[in-house]
Design a protein around this motif. Structure first.
Motif: not given
Lengths: 498, 330
Positions: B195-198, B201, B204-205, B207, B213, B218, B275-276
């Protein structure tokens, strides 16, 4: 006079044996809206990729602010202020609008941690800058196409670009959304940002751009201020031919019976009460916006929507098309829109692809008679004039146009009565396109084949069909002989539906 | 779309939470024994390993991949570590878990090499590495089970640590395993990472779309190695924790567990398309699965039905998420 923002001089680029760009020169001034026009396969995408540093030209040079740039990379292009908005937008549907906007700047600043407050602030600034309203917390996938596009534009503007390249930005937009997009584009321009607008739609180019460059088969065939062009001139430049000259004239044969009669075809939520009749030798265009039900109509006729209501008669005999096999047995052939995923076995040879639907016919006691099969395949390669020395080459070696001929040829081997083509020349280069068109008209005329041609490409419909149907929200809204309509009239009709 | 449907769509965890509450209430009504502290504590304890492994699978699934090698990695890490502890005579907790985690990490990185450099499908890669590692352990390291009498005492002692205990109505004493706390700490760390680091993320990107991405900047290679390396490390850690909790090191353990874990993750709202998914969803999914499968006995259903239930849960949960995601893919 200052140097143009970006200038290409005599740029050439080849991929293997294919010459994608040849001696292309182009210059884009500061704050100019420049339109790059060309048909599918004309080299537009290659040109964009050269400007954005994805590919480097084999010949020629690329100048920014009059300075020659060698070995341009995507990163360098961004540093020089070039931003590309691809057709697919390159957004993350599973992430929120705010995060989509903030990600790239956060990455560029080398941040390791995410502060959601800062993400929202960055996103808020980006959206305010564009002067639009977007829900920051919504997942991007829940936005309509126009909303996704705005997110992509807002994101591109965050890095203070000097040139924004938009690849076919209007493809999936409705008329009203296009107007809104143009307002945004003009607003971008008013801040001194140049826009390269890539399109193949005449009307849009004439409306939005100041200068126009037309490329065809990798060469610049026309360029100049937009005032020097009209629709006919652009079409001529894009296609290299006078289109209106040809066309398909169909005369009903005396006492011919209808090939296909559809009465009150209904698929709940998708098609409603569609009735139509196809006579032998007719080529009927089917147009409509995305979601109009045109593909559903094709799928229903090909036995892929077994739950349909309504009556279908083929040569006067009532049939129930509740499976693909049934449809094939009744002489119906369907060439899908996306031949790469739906139509071709990419790992196989041309011959095998060609024979894929004929194996039953060519077998005796379950064994394929290879001699006959080879003769049939070779004959069809000749008939469809597929550019290959032999049929045992991988089908992936063929160009888009030739691949499409393989798919069409495959169905012709079954001797169909009704050929349904969905986007028959999407992604096919211009020369090959008119070849395919000629072939389809010839087949209809000589074999008495009935053809349903579904297409977004209005000139394609006007050129090839004797009647054009327009579907909207699952209903047949018009059925017009081609003599009574024109590309412009059709375009306006569709725009009004949007 | 109605408000409730929209809330479910934005927060799939709500759906799992609803399923969990419904399950618990139903089972509790059928047999009130369910509500006894000993049963509740044992369910929480049982969800620890499934849950931790679920977090490993979540990382991989978020990026659009799938992992079926983790039970093999967990067992390999556990068996090798316990063997080493016995052979070299070291009996302390931290080095042991560091070793198991390290073995898992190395094996996970092997997966990453295949997935990233050879562009192979994660399912095939992890099927291959998982099978190979299992074969290696049985063929080269040993097939014999290490029982409680040989298990390093510190490990057993760690495994039976309790957070607190209560006296039940019948007078017996029952306690909550401290391993639940270990699980909670790991879950919190993964949650913070995602949730709080690149880096998180980026998972998620990836995915959401690999090409997108890459375009946005990334580092795909780094992200892929992080995902599979971390998944392997978590699996290795969970393997040893499992051994400590059951006081045995069995090289044939955890066969077929991948399905339970994947079922838990999918039940927790993670998408098979990537992704989710979330840590909270995975925890709830794990709990739900454990509650359902472990409550068959108190519901009076033969335990042989357990596998049937797990299979059906996988299908139902995958169907539900696939149906949810269908519109987005189209």
């Amino acid at each position: 006079m200052s140097a143009p923002l970006i200038e290409l001089r005599h740029v050439g680029k080849s991929f293997a044996a294919v010459r994608a760009l040849e001696d292309v020169s182009l210059s884009i001034g500061r704050g100019e809206i420049h339109c790059l026009a060309g048909e599918n396969g004309s080299g537009k995408s290659t040109l964009i990729k050269v400007i954005s540093g994805v590919w480097q030209p084999d010949q020629g040079e690329l100048l920014i602010d009059g300075q020659r740039i060698d070995g341009m990379t995507p990163r360098a292009a961004i540093a020089h202020g070039v931003q590309v908005i691809y057709q697919d937008f390159s957004l993350f549907g599973n992430l929120s609008v705010a995060e989509n906007l903030a990600l790239s700047s956060e990455l560029q600043e080398g941040r390791k941690l995410v502060s959601w407050r800062r993400v929202r602030e960055i996103a808020r600034r980006a959206i305010d800058r564009l002067g639009v309203d977007l829900p920051l917390d919504a997942l991007v996938e829940t936005l309509p196409t126009s909303g996704k596009q705005l997110v992509a534009i807002a994101r591109a503007l965050m890095s203070d670009p000097r040139l924004l390249i938009m690849d076919e930005p209007t493809t999936a937009l409705t008329g009203r959304e296009v107007a809104a997009l143009f307002r945004v584009v003009r607003d971008i321009q008013s801040r001194g940002i140049a826009v390269l607008f890539v399109s193949h739609k005449m009307r849009e180019m004439l409306e939005i751009s100041e200068r126009l460059t037309v490329i065809r088969s990798g060469r610049v065939v026309a360029a100049g201020p937009i005032a020097e062009f009209d629709e006919a001139a652009i079409t001529r430049a894009m296609t290299g031919q006078e289109i209106a000259a040809e066309g398909y004239h169909w005369e009903p044969a005396p006492n011919a019976a209808p090939l296909l009669e559809v009465e009150n075809l209904t698929i709940p939520g998708q098609l409603e009460d569609v009735s139509l009749r196809v006579m032998p030798g007719e080529i009927i265009g089917v147009s409509g916006l995305l979601g109009s039900g045109r593909t559903e109509l094709a799928l229903a006729l090909f036995g892929m929507r077994p739950g349909y209501a309504g009556r279908i008669r083929i040569t006067g005999q009532e049939v129930r098309l509740d499976s693909v096999q049934r449809a094939i047995d009744h002489g119906i052939a369907y060439v899908p829109e996306d031949r790469l995923t739906e139509g071709l076995f990419l790992a196989q040879t041309i011959d095998r692809n060609m024979l894929a639907t004929s194996l039953g016919r060519l077998s005796r006691a379950g064994v394929v008679q290879s001699g006959r099969a080879a003769r049939d395949a070779a004959g069809m390669i000749r008939e469809m004039t597929i550019a290959t020395p032999t049929g045992d080459r991988p089908v992936t070696q063929l160009s888009g146009g030739n691949q499409q001929r393989v798919v069409i040829g495959r169905w012709l081997l079954n001797d169909p009565r009704l050929l349904i083509l969905n986007g028959p020349t999407v992604g096919v280069d211009v020369g090959s396109k008119s070849g395919i068109h000629r072939k389809i008209r010839e087949l209809a005329r000589a074999r008495g084949l009935g053809v349903l041609m579904i297409s977004d490409d209005l000139p394609e419909l006007v050129e090839n069909c004797n009647r054009i149907l327009v579907l909207h929200r699952g209903r047949l809204v018009s059925d017009t002989p081609v003599e009574a309509t024109s590309e412009t009239a059709l375009g306006e009709q569709l725009a009004a539906l949007a | 779309m109605s408000g409730i449907a929209q809330a479910f769509r934005r927060h799939p965890e709500l759906m799992v939470a609803a399923v969990l509450v419904l399950t618990v209430v139903t089972i509790g009504l059928v047999n009130p024994v369910f509500w006894q502290p000993s049963n509740l504590f044992s369910l929480l304890r049982a969800s620890v390993i499934t849950g931790i492994l679920g977090l490993a699978v979540l990382l991989v699934m978020l990026s659009g991949g799938i992992d079926v090698s983790f039970p093999a990695f967990a067992i390999a890490a556990m068996y090798l570590t316990v063997k080493a502890m016995i052979a070299w005579g070291f009996d302390s907790i931290l080095p042991a878990f560091a070793m198991a985690t390290g073995i898992g990490l190395l094996l996970g990185l092997v997966n990453a090499v295949f997935v990233h450099y050879l562009r192979m499908i994660p399912l095939i890669v992890t099927l291959g590495t998982g099978t190979a590692v299992r074969g290696f352990i049985l063929g080269v390291v040993g097939t014999s089970q290490i029982n409680i009498d040989q298990m390093p005492p510190k490990l057993i002692e760690f495994g039976r640590t309790q957070l607190f205990s209560v006296t039940q109505a019948a007078g017996s004493e029952t306690g909550l395993s401290a391993m639940v706390l270990v699980y909670a700490v790991i879950a919190l760390l993964i949650h913070l990472l995602l949730r709080y680091t690149m880096l998180g993320r980026g998972i998620y990107a990836l995915g959401g779309g690999e090409e997108a991405a890459r375009r946005v900047g990334f580092n795909i290679r780094q992200t892929t190695f992080l995902i599979y390396g971390l998944a392997g490390a978590i699996a290795g850690f969970a393997g040893l924790l499992h051994g400590a909790m059951i006081w045995t090191a069995n090289p044939r353990d955890m066969v077929g567990l991948e399905l339970d874990v994947i079922a838990a993750v999918v039940l927790g709202g993670a998408s098979i398309f990537g992704g989710r998914g979330s840590v909270i969803g995975t925890i709830l999914g794990g709990l739900t699965l454990v509650v359902i499968t472990n409550s068959l006995i108190i519901l009076g259903i033969d335990t042989t039905w357990q596998r049937v239930v797990v299979g059906l849960i996988v299908i139902a949960a995958t169907a539900a998420t696939a149906w949810r995601d269908r519109k987005r893919i189209a």
